[in-house]
Design a protein around this motif. Structure first.
Motif, PDB file in Angstrom:
ATOM      1  N   SER A 247       0.831  -1.212   0.000  1.00 48.05           N
ATOM      2  CA  SER A 247       0.000   0.000   0.000  1.00 48.05           C
ATOM      3  C   SER A 247       0.860   1.255   0.000  1.00 48.05           C
ATOM      4  O   SER A 247       0.536   2.250  -0.660  1.00 48.05           O
ATOM      5  N   GLY A 248       1.985   1.209   0.721  1.00 44.72           N
ATOM      6  CA  GLY A 248       2.889   2.354   0.744  1.00 44.72           C
ATOM      7  C   GLY A 248       3.495   2.622  -0.620  1.00 44.72           C
ATOM      8  O   GLY A 248       3.555   3.764  -1.083  1.00 44.72           O
TER       9      GLY A 248
ATOM     10  N   ALA B 187       0.770   3.892  -3.048  1.00 41.62           N
ATOM     11  CA  ALA B 187       0.401   5.280  -2.731  1.00 41.62           C
ATOM     12  C   ALA B 187       1.432   6.254  -3.293  1.00 41.62           C
ATOM     13  O   ALA B 187       1.081   7.280  -3.892  1.00 41.62           O
TER      14      ALA B 187
ATOM     15  N   GLN C 208       1.031   8.980  -6.376  1.00 40.17           N
ATOM     16  CA  GLN C 208       1.313  10.401  -6.147  1.00 40.17           C
ATOM     17  C   GLN C 208       2.346  10.917  -7.150  1.00 40.17           C
ATOM     18  O   GLN C 208       2.196  12.006  -7.712  1.00 40.17           O
TER      19      GLN C 208
ATOM     20  N   GLU D 175      -4.613   7.458 -10.554  1.00 40.82           N
ATOM     21  CA  GLU D 175      -5.261   6.587  -9.577  1.00 40.82           C
ATOM     22  C   GLU D 175      -5.788   5.372 -10.312  1.00 40.82           C
ATOM     23  O   GLU D 175      -6.531   5.501 -11.292  1.00 40.82           O
TER      24      GLU D 175
ATOM     25  N   LYS E 185      -7.649   6.376   4.501  1.00 43.12           N
ATOM     26  CA  LYS E 185      -7.634   6.630   3.060  1.00 43.12           C
ATOM     27  C   LYS E 185      -6.969   7.971   2.749  1.00 43.12           C
ATOM     28  O   LYS E 185      -6.300   8.121   1.719  1.00 43.12           O
TER      29      LYS E 185
ATOM     30  N   PHE F 187      -3.169   8.083   2.081  1.00 37.87           N
ATOM     31  CA  PHE F 187      -2.619   7.639   0.801  1.00 37.87           C
ATOM     32  C   PHE F 187      -2.142   8.810  -0.044  1.00 37.87           C
ATOM     33  O   PHE F 187      -1.374   8.619  -0.983  1.00 37.87           O
ATOM     34  N   SER F 188      -2.579  10.003   0.282  1.00 40.07           N
ATOM     35  CA  SER F 188      -2.111  11.194  -0.432  1.00 40.07           C
ATOM     36  C   SER F 188      -1.142  12.013   0.407  1.00 40.07           C
ATOM     37  O   SER F 188      -0.815  13.142   0.067  1.00 40.07           O
TER      38      SER F 188
ATOM     39  N   VAL G 260       3.390   8.333   4.891  1.00 39.50           N
ATOM     40  CA  VAL G 260       3.872   7.064   4.336  1.00 39.50           C
ATOM     41  C   VAL G 260       5.339   6.853   4.693  1.00 39.50           C
ATOM     42  O   VAL G 260       5.752   5.750   5.065  1.00 39.50           O
TER      43      VAL G 260
ATOM     44  N   PRO H   2      -0.866   3.090   4.986  1.00 41.07           N
ATOM     45  CA  PRO H   2       0.111   2.852   3.917  1.00 41.07           C
ATOM     46  C   PRO H   2       1.539   3.084   4.405  1.00 41.07           C
ATOM     47  O   PRO H   2       1.828   4.104   5.026  1.00 41.07           O
TER      48      PRO H   2
END
Length: 242
Positions: free
Chosen positions: A13-14, A17, A21, A26, A90, A93-94, A99, A141
């Motif tokens: 997930s990291g 993400a 970015q 996405e 969530k 993630f941005s 992260v 993440p």
């Protein structure tokens, strides 16, 4: 990326993400759902013998039945965490800084397994809850699900093979839940099947190799070697613009 990082303790997930970015895109929800399916297939293949025994167990009082109960108990923390903090998670993630810190934290937990000592091969309900809490934290993440759950099991004194096995059996309900949750918001119209199918196949093949590699590394007591990668990844994210 999904196939490799989903299994190695470096947080899929990291990585996803940060890639999203950096590249400014996405991935479609349907694509994520299908990658979860690929992830589930890898678990079912690698641990098929154990899963068959659990499915055919004659009651919850059997050893396999107890494992099923431990899996159910262990997934309660992640369900509660997602219900209470799903929106906040969530949002991370941005957030490249969040992260990065999570990567560094994963490295610390992995490094602690350097001195883990095997003392038993049976898990208790307390073990299951603690490992489940680790899985809940891994919703963030950058915090590796496989890394945290296996590391906590090892630090609790669980035998290496058993620690890794339980970590991935514990993932089955979580993966299914994530796929169902994402499919609720999925737009099935105008889906290009071929790229999705290719992505799933690659995820399964690469994921299988990565999972077998991780199991071998855990058996040798070398899980801590991934801490170096996590520290480097976290440091680079802090230094580079995202």
């Amino acid at each position: 990326v999904q196939g490799i990082t989903e299994w190695l303790p470096i947080s899929s997930s990291g990585h996803l993400a940060l890639i999203q970015q950096k590249l400014g895109f996405e991935s479609p929800v349907f694509f994520d759902v299908m990658l979860h399916l690929g992830t589930l297939i890898v678990i079912l293949i690698v641990f098929r013998e154990k899963i068959v025994k659990i499915v055919h167990s004659k009651g919850l009082a059997t050893p396999e039945g107890k494992i099923l109960k431990l899996i159910i108990v262990g997934n309660v923390p992640v369900a509660i965490a997602y219900i209470l903090f799903g929106k906040d998670i969530k949002a991370m993630f941005s957030n490249a800084f969040a992260v990065a810190i999570a990567f560094l934290a994963t490295g610390v937990v992995l490094f602690l397994t350097f001195r883990a000592i095997e003392r038993r091969n049976e898990l208790t309900y307390v073990d299951s809850v603690l490992i489940g809490v680790a899985q809940a934290f891994a919703l963030v993440p950058g915090l590796s699900r496989s890394g945290l759950t296996i590391a906590i099991a090892l630090l609790l004194g669980i035998e290496r093979r058993k620690a890794a096995e339980f970590s991935f059996l514990l993932a089955i309900p979580a993966v299914i839940g994530a796929a169902i949750e994402e499919s609720l918001t999925c737009e099935f119209a105008e889906i290009d099947v071929l790229p999705v199918l290719v992505g799933v196949i690659i995820t399964i093949i690469v994921g299988y190799v990565a999972l077998k590699l991780l199991l071998r590394i855990v058996q040798r007591g070398k899980l801590y070697i991934f801490s170096i990668y996590c520290w480097l990844a976290g440091t680079l994210v802090l230094l580079l613009p995202f």
